[in-house]
Design an enzyme around this catalytic site. Structure first.
Site, PDB file in Angstrom:
ATOM      1  N   ASP A 180      -6.925   4.116  -4.654  1.00 56.53           N
ATOM      2  CA  ASP A 180      -7.613   3.992  -3.367  1.00 56.53           C
ATOM      3  C   ASP A 180      -8.267   5.364  -3.178  1.00 56.53           C
ATOM      4  O   ASP A 180      -8.451   6.103  -4.162  1.00 56.53           O
ATOM      5  CB  ASP A 180      -6.614   3.643  -2.238  1.00 56.53           C
ATOM      6  CG  ASP A 180      -7.304   3.129  -0.969  1.00 56.53           C
ATOM      7  OD1 ASP A 180      -7.674   1.956  -0.918  1.00 56.53           O
ATOM      8  OD2 ASP A 180      -7.501   3.920  -0.021  1.00 56.53           O
ATOM      9  N   LYS A 205       0.873  -1.188   0.000  1.00 52.87           N
ATOM     10  CA  LYS A 205       0.000   0.000   0.000  1.00 52.87           C
ATOM     11  C   LYS A 205       0.897   1.221   0.000  1.00 52.87           C
ATOM     12  O   LYS A 205       2.027   1.167   0.470  1.00 52.87           O
ATOM     13  CB  LYS A 205      -0.872   0.026   1.259  1.00 52.87           C
ATOM     14  CG  LYS A 205      -2.127   0.836   1.111  1.00 52.87           C
ATOM     15  CD  LYS A 205      -3.258  -0.011   0.569  1.00 52.87           C
ATOM     16  CE  LYS A 205      -4.468   0.785   0.193  1.00 52.87           C
ATOM     17  NZ  LYS A 205      -5.592  -0.100  -0.145  1.00 52.87           N
TER      18      LYS A 205
HETATM   19  N1  GLU Z   1      -7.293   0.037  -2.986  1.00 59.68           N
HETATM   20  C1  GLU Z   1      -8.033  -1.140  -3.314  1.00 59.68           C
HETATM   21  C2  GLU Z   1      -8.071  -2.044  -2.101  1.00 59.68           C
HETATM   22  O1  GLU Z   1      -8.158  -1.570  -0.988  1.00 59.68           O
HETATM   23  C3  GLU Z   1      -7.559  -1.798  -4.599  1.00 59.68           C
HETATM   24  C4  GLU Z   1      -6.110  -2.158  -4.657  1.00 59.68           C
HETATM   25  C5  GLU Z   1      -5.643  -2.666  -6.026  1.00 59.68           C
HETATM   26  O2  GLU Z   1      -6.455  -2.741  -6.944  1.00 59.68           O
HETATM   27  O3  GLU Z   1      -4.458  -2.968  -6.136  1.00 59.68           O
HETATM   28  O4  GLU Z   1      -8.076  -3.245  -2.189  1.00 59.68           O
END
Ligand code: GLU
Length: 448
Positions: free
Chosen positions: A169, A129
């Site tokens: 996100d 992340k």
């Molecule tokens: N931010 C999204 C999550 O919390 C998607 C992450 C992604 O697609 O890599 O899973």
């Protein structure tokens, strides 16, 4: 049980000492430790190899400066982060969040959740992340572009299609992914699937924008099925009005439910007639193009707007928190249950506080935690990576069918690991189900 409690307390004391002040990270790890420690006691191979201690420590944390110049010519400095949490089952994968509240503890909680979530999708993705304390609100397109270019000018050296694949996100949607991708391509002179959530014409997958909201709705439907029920005719409260909330509203409506609320950081709207396709199109234009406030929906359709409040006092059958972490506290959880709500499917990451979760479990409602219920987003990101590798693009129907199957598979994993008598504890199911695959891969790969 008391025995486990001591083990959990000792483990958490160590986590808190090593990660001071990171309260959201402590919260996410505690929720997992409470269900995993009893399981690990019965499976000593994980205990001996200290798998739980190892998954709670990021493999790598990257912190960097993001200097950029705003439209007035003033120099701005933001913080940039990428947490590379775990790569046991695949390259680091997870979104970028641009929001003024972003800090190391928030991103570590999100990265920790992402490891188990990505494992649950059944696809080969590790967890990561990242993001920045940059606030996109009120910024011009040019400012957002310059910020994204500066962000990528540092991040590009740490990521790659086989190393770490960021996505969106909160605060990072199609516009931002475009600017980030453009800068990566320029720096590397390579057109690769290094980011997901790309535009359809340049490597993006169909259904990726819809995936998190659709997935959380499919998960709610699967939970309801275990009680011989469905979303048809159900009253649904949704928080948020971004990408996840929008497509959850669309899918709930398609499946015969009635969505009566949406919200943003200023307040919520209550539309007892339901947010139909036409009203949703208005809300989507308002939020995605005009970038305005949800209160304008109430002005347009003459319904109630509650300034500074969250929608959890509204009577409903199903609640779908799709805004942000800790947006349902224990009083709100009890209010939902007292008003007859018996399904909570989380589109956001960790939207319920620890006490709220206890209230759901005590009341034996159908509670789908974010790491299972909102995994559809990253699952379709995984499908975008597959299409990029194949240099092919699947149809809408094909991607949607795969998403539905993945959500059913995640539900199945939760049932397998979470069934306790006639109750399905989805928290336990998701935590153990997500953990086992990562833990076995770590055992096989040695002490690394
Ligand atoms: N931010 C999204 C999550 O919390 C998607 C992450 C992604 O697609 O890599 O899973």
């Amino acid at each position: 049980m008391a025995n486990y409690e001591n083990l959990v307390n000792d483990f958490m004391a160590d986590i808190i000492a090593k990660n001071p002040g990171e309260v959201e990270f402590h919260q996410a790890v505690l929720e997992v430790a409470e269900t995993l420690i009893p399981y690990i006691e019965e499976n000593p191979q994980y205990k001996e190899a200290k798998i739980l201690e190892r998954i709670a420590e990021p493999e790598r944390v990257i912190l960097f400066r993001i200097p950029w110049v705003d439209d007035k010519g003033e120099v701005q400095i933001n913080k940039g982060y990428r947490i590379e949490m775990n790569s046991a089952i695949g390259p680091y994968k997870g979104g970028l969040r641009f929001h003024p509240t972003v800090n190391l503890g928030i991103l570590k909680f999100l990265a920790f959740e992402q490891v188990l979530k990505n494992s649950l999708t059944t696809l080969p993705m590790g967890g990561g992340k990242g993001g920045s304390n940059f606030d996109p609100k009120g910024k011009t397109d040019n400012e957002v572009m310059r910020f994204c270019q500066s962000f990528m000018t540092e991040l590009f050296r740490h990521i790659g299609p086989n190393t770490d694949i960021p996505a969106g996100d909160i605060g990072v949607g199609g516009r931002e992914i475009g600017f980030l991708f453009g800068q990566y391509k320029r720096l590397k002179n390579e057109f690769t699937g290094v980011l997901t959530g790309k535009g359809r014409e340049w490597g993006g997958s169909r259904i990726r924008p819809e995936a998190t909201g659709y997935g959380a709705t499919y998960f709610a439907e699967e939970m309801l099925k275990t009680r011989g029920d469905s979303l048809k005719g159900k009253v649904v409260t949704i928080s948020g009005s971004g990408n996840v909330a929008q497509f959850a509203t669309q899918k709930v409506t398609d499946l015969g439910g009635k969505v009566v609320t949406l919200s943003d950081s200023s307040g919520y709207i209550y539309d007892p007639d339901g947010i139909d396709a036409e009203k949703l199109a208005f809300a989507m234009h308002l939020k995605n193009v005009k970038r305005g406030r949800i209160s304008e929906y109430a002005e347009k359709y003459g319904c109630e707007y509650h300034d500074g409040q969250r929608p959890w006092g509204v009577k409903c059958d199903v609640a779908m928190p799709c805004a942000t972490q800790n947006e349902i506290n224990v009083d709100e959880a009890k209010m939902l249950i007292d008003n007859g709500c018996f399904v909570v499917s989380e589109g956001a990451n960790m939207p319920s506080t620890a006490d709220a979760i206890v209230a759901y479990i005590d009341a034996k409602i159908l509670y789908g935690p974010g790491k299972a219920a909102n995994a559809g987003g990253v699952a379709v990101s995984g499908l975008e990576m597959s299409q990029n590798s194949l240099r092919l693009s699947w149809t809408r129907e094909e991607v949607d069918a795969r998403l539905l199957q993945i959500m059913k598979d995640i539900h199945e994993i939760c049932v397998k690991f979470g069934t306790d008598g006639d109750f399905i504890n989805y928290v336990q199911g998701a935590n153990i189900g997500g953990f086992v695959k990562v833990a076995d891969a770590m055992l096989a790969q040695g002490i690394v």
